[in-house]
Design a protein around this motif. Structure first.
Motif, PDB file in Angstrom:
ATOM      1  N   ILE A   1       0.835  -1.207   0.000  1.00  0.00           N
ATOM      2  CA  ILE A   1       0.000   0.000   0.000  1.00  0.00           C
ATOM      3  C   ILE A   1       0.868   1.254   0.000  1.00  0.00           C
ATOM      4  O   ILE A   1       0.587   2.221  -0.707  1.00  0.00           O
ATOM      5  N   LYS A   2       1.935   1.223   0.768  1.00  0.00           N
ATOM      6  CA  LYS A   2       2.836   2.378   0.845  1.00  0.00           C
ATOM      7  C   LYS A   2       3.461   2.710  -0.512  1.00  0.00           C
ATOM      8  O   LYS A   2       3.743   3.871  -0.803  1.00  0.00           O
ATOM      9  N   ASN A   3       3.619   1.714  -1.355  1.00  0.00           N
ATOM     10  CA  ASN A   3       4.257   1.913  -2.654  1.00  0.00           C
ATOM     11  C   ASN A   3       3.275   2.116  -3.807  1.00  0.00           C
ATOM     12  O   ASN A   3       3.682   2.178  -4.967  1.00  0.00           O
ATOM     13  N   LEU A   4       1.987   2.213  -3.497  1.00  0.00           N
ATOM     14  CA  LEU A   4       0.998   2.482  -4.544  1.00  0.00           C
ATOM     15  C   LEU A   4       1.166   3.901  -5.089  1.00  0.00           C
ATOM     16  O   LEU A   4       1.553   4.811  -4.345  1.00  0.00           O
ATOM     17  N   PRO A   5       0.852   4.119  -6.364  1.00  0.00           N
ATOM     18  CA  PRO A   5       0.935   5.469  -6.932  1.00  0.00           C
ATOM     19  C   PRO A   5       0.002   6.463  -6.231  1.00  0.00           C
ATOM     20  O   PRO A   5       0.281   7.658  -6.220  1.00  0.00           O
ATOM     21  N   ILE A   6      -1.071   5.977  -5.634  1.00  0.00           N
ATOM     22  CA  ILE A   6      -2.030   6.857  -4.961  1.00  0.00           C
ATOM     23  C   ILE A   6      -1.756   7.001  -3.467  1.00  0.00           C
ATOM     24  O   ILE A   6      -2.523   7.634  -2.749  1.00  0.00           O
ATOM     25  N   ALA A   7      -0.662   6.437  -2.988  1.00  0.00           N
ATOM     26  CA  ALA A   7      -0.376   6.407  -1.548  1.00  0.00           C
ATOM     27  C   ALA A   7      -0.384   7.800  -0.922  1.00  0.00           C
ATOM     28  O   ALA A   7      -0.858   7.972   0.207  1.00  0.00           O
ATOM     29  N   ASP A   8       0.115   8.804  -1.624  1.00  0.00           N
ATOM     30  CA  ASP A   8       0.156  10.164  -1.072  1.00  0.00           C
ATOM     31  C   ASP A   8      -1.238  10.766  -0.904  1.00  0.00           C
ATOM     32  O   ASP A   8      -1.423  11.694  -0.121  1.00  0.00           O
ATOM     33  N   GLU A   9      -2.212  10.257  -1.625  1.00  0.00           N
ATOM     34  CA  GLU A   9      -3.581  10.765  -1.546  1.00  0.00           C
ATOM     35  C   GLU A   9      -4.350  10.159  -0.378  1.00  0.00           C
ATOM     36  O   GLU A   9      -5.440  10.629  -0.044  1.00  0.00           O
ATOM     37  N   LEU A  10      -3.806   9.135   0.241  1.00  0.00           N
ATOM     38  CA  LEU A  10      -4.498   8.425   1.315  1.00  0.00           C
ATOM     39  C   LEU A  10      -3.984   8.876   2.676  1.00  0.00           C
ATOM     40  O   LEU A  10      -2.780   9.025   2.865  1.00  0.00           O
ATOM     41  N   SER A  11      -4.896   9.055   3.610  1.00  0.00           N
ATOM     42  CA  SER A  11      -4.492   9.412   4.970  1.00  0.00           C
ATOM     43  C   SER A  11      -3.867   8.186   5.645  1.00  0.00           C
ATOM     44  O   SER A  11      -4.082   7.052   5.218  1.00  0.00           O
ATOM     45  N   LYS A  12      -3.133   8.435   6.705  1.00  0.00           N
ATOM     46  CA  LYS A  12      -2.540   7.333   7.457  1.00  0.00           C
ATOM     47  C   LYS A  12      -3.632   6.421   8.002  1.00  0.00           C
ATOM     48  O   LYS A  12      -3.518   5.202   7.961  1.00  0.00           O
ATOM     49  N   GLN A  13      -4.728   7.030   8.473  1.00  0.00           N
ATOM     50  CA  GLN A  13      -5.845   6.253   9.001  1.00  0.00           C
ATOM     51  C   GLN A  13      -6.437   5.346   7.928  1.00  0.00           C
ATOM     52  O   GLN A  13      -6.708   4.177   8.174  1.00  0.00           O
ATOM     53  N   LYS A  14      -6.625   5.887   6.729  1.00  0.00           N
ATOM     54  CA  LYS A  14      -7.198   5.091   5.631  1.00  0.00           C
ATOM     55  C   LYS A  14      -6.259   3.936   5.277  1.00  0.00           C
ATOM     56  O   LYS A  14      -6.710   2.802   5.061  1.00  0.00           O
ATOM     57  N   LYS A  15      -4.968   4.214   5.216  1.00  0.00           N
ATOM     58  CA  LYS A  15      -4.003   3.149   4.923  1.00  0.00           C
ATOM     59  C   LYS A  15      -4.075   2.062   5.992  1.00  0.00           C
ATOM     60  O   LYS A  15      -4.103   0.867   5.675  1.00  0.00           O
ATOM     61  N   ASP A  16      -4.116   2.473   7.275  1.00  0.00           N
ATOM     62  CA  ASP A  16      -4.182   1.509   8.367  1.00  0.00           C
ATOM     63  C   ASP A  16      -5.459   0.679   8.308  1.00  0.00           C
ATOM     64  O   ASP A  16      -5.436  -0.533   8.540  1.00  0.00           O
ATOM     65  N   GLU A  17      -6.594   1.339   7.990  1.00  0.00           N
ATOM     66  CA  GLU A  17      -7.861   0.619   7.869  1.00  0.00           C
ATOM     67  C   GLU A  17      -7.777  -0.433   6.773  1.00  0.00           C
ATOM     68  O   GLU A  17      -8.211  -1.572   6.947  1.00  0.00           O
ATOM     69  N   GLU A  18      -7.227  -0.046   5.632  1.00  0.00           N
ATOM     70  CA  GLU A  18      -7.150  -0.980   4.508  1.00  0.00           C
ATOM     71  C   GLU A  18      -6.180  -2.115   4.790  1.00  0.00           C
ATOM     72  O   GLU A  18      -6.414  -3.247   4.354  1.00  0.00           O
ATOM     73  N   VAL A  19      -5.110  -1.849   5.514  1.00  0.00           N
ATOM     74  CA  VAL A  19      -4.199  -2.931   5.918  1.00  0.00           C
ATOM     75  C   VAL A  19      -4.978  -3.945   6.754  1.00  0.00           C
ATOM     76  O   VAL A  19      -4.872  -5.159   6.539  1.00  0.00           O
ATOM     77  N   THR A  20      -5.803  -3.458   7.664  1.00  0.00           N
ATOM     78  CA  THR A  20      -6.603  -4.342   8.513  1.00  0.00           C
ATOM     79  C   THR A  20      -7.596  -5.141   7.690  1.00  0.00           C
ATOM     80  O   THR A  20      -7.714  -6.362   7.852  1.00  0.00           O
ATOM     81  N   VAL A  21      -8.300  -4.470   6.791  1.00  0.00           N
ATOM     82  CA  VAL A  21      -9.304  -5.145   5.964  1.00  0.00           C
ATOM     83  C   VAL A  21      -8.652  -6.202   5.074  1.00  0.00           C
ATOM     84  O   VAL A  21      -9.122  -7.345   5.001  1.00  0.00           O
ATOM     85  N   ILE A  22      -7.595  -5.821   4.394  1.00  0.00           N
ATOM     86  CA  ILE A  22      -6.929  -6.746   3.461  1.00  0.00           C
ATOM     87  C   ILE A  22      -6.306  -7.915   4.203  1.00  0.00           C
ATOM     88  O   ILE A  22      -6.431  -9.070   3.788  1.00  0.00           O
ATOM     89  N   THR A  23      -5.657  -7.635   5.319  1.00  0.00           N
ATOM     90  CA  THR A  23      -5.028  -8.699   6.105  1.00  0.00           C
ATOM     91  C   THR A  23      -6.085  -9.673   6.628  1.00  0.00           C
ATOM     92  O   THR A  23      -5.890 -10.890   6.592  1.00  0.00           O
ATOM     93  N   SER A  24      -7.222  -9.137   7.076  1.00  0.00           N
ATOM     94  CA  SER A  24      -8.305 -10.000   7.547  1.00  0.00           C
ATOM     95  C   SER A  24      -8.832 -10.879   6.425  1.00  0.00           C
ATOM     96  O   SER A  24      -9.100 -12.067   6.622  1.00  0.00           O
ATOM     97  N   SER A  25      -8.962 -10.295   5.247  1.00  0.00           N
ATOM     98  CA  SER A  25      -9.429 -11.055   4.086  1.00  0.00           C
ATOM     99  C   SER A  25      -8.467 -12.190   3.755  1.00  0.00           C
ATOM    100  O   SER A  25      -8.888 -13.322   3.471  1.00  0.00           O
TER     101      SER A  25
END
Length: 119
Positions: A6-30
């Motif tokens: 996620i950190k290396n995505l082209p859109i990473a700068d557009e995402l808040s830290k909270q959003k990145k953390d949420e998606e890490v949780t969602v993806i990891t759970s999946s």
């Protein structure tokens, strides 16, 4: 791995830290749910894990609102807490259940704003 991808995505700068953390949780759970279902996953197979991580990150819509499955208590609570009105209703309900009193919202409000219940 998910966090790094996620950190290396082209859109990473557009995402808040909270959003990145949420998606890490969602993806990891999946991914964890997938591994539980398959039950044959080799945790040592790094190439297999990388493929799964890439697939799950690529499927993710980072600009959509996160929504967790309501069948699990934690998911339901996360969904409720993401909505201010639902959070207020939950606090009201819990307060009444635990104290047999109506929540007035005095904490953190001006006295002129006090009403019965949370808005």
């Amino acid at each position: 791995m998910v966090r790094d991808k996620i950190k290396n995505l082209p859109i990473a700068d557009e995402l808040s830290k909270q959003k990145k953390d949420e998606e890490v949780t969602v993806i990891t759970s999946s991914i964890n749910e997938y591994m539980d279902v398959v039950n044959e996953f080799n945790y040592e197979g790094k190439d297999d894990m990388i493929k799964i991580v890439i697939r799950e990150v690529d499927k993710c819509d980072f600009f959509a609102d996160s929504n967790f499955e309501d069948q699990y208590l934690v998911g339901k609570l996360i969904n409720i807490l993401a909505d201010q009105q639902k959070t207020g209703e939950l606090i009201n309900h819990l307060f009444e259940e635990l104290t047999d009193k109506v929540f007035t919202g005095l904490f953190g409000r001006n006295n002129s704003d006090v009403k019965t219940g949370v808005n």
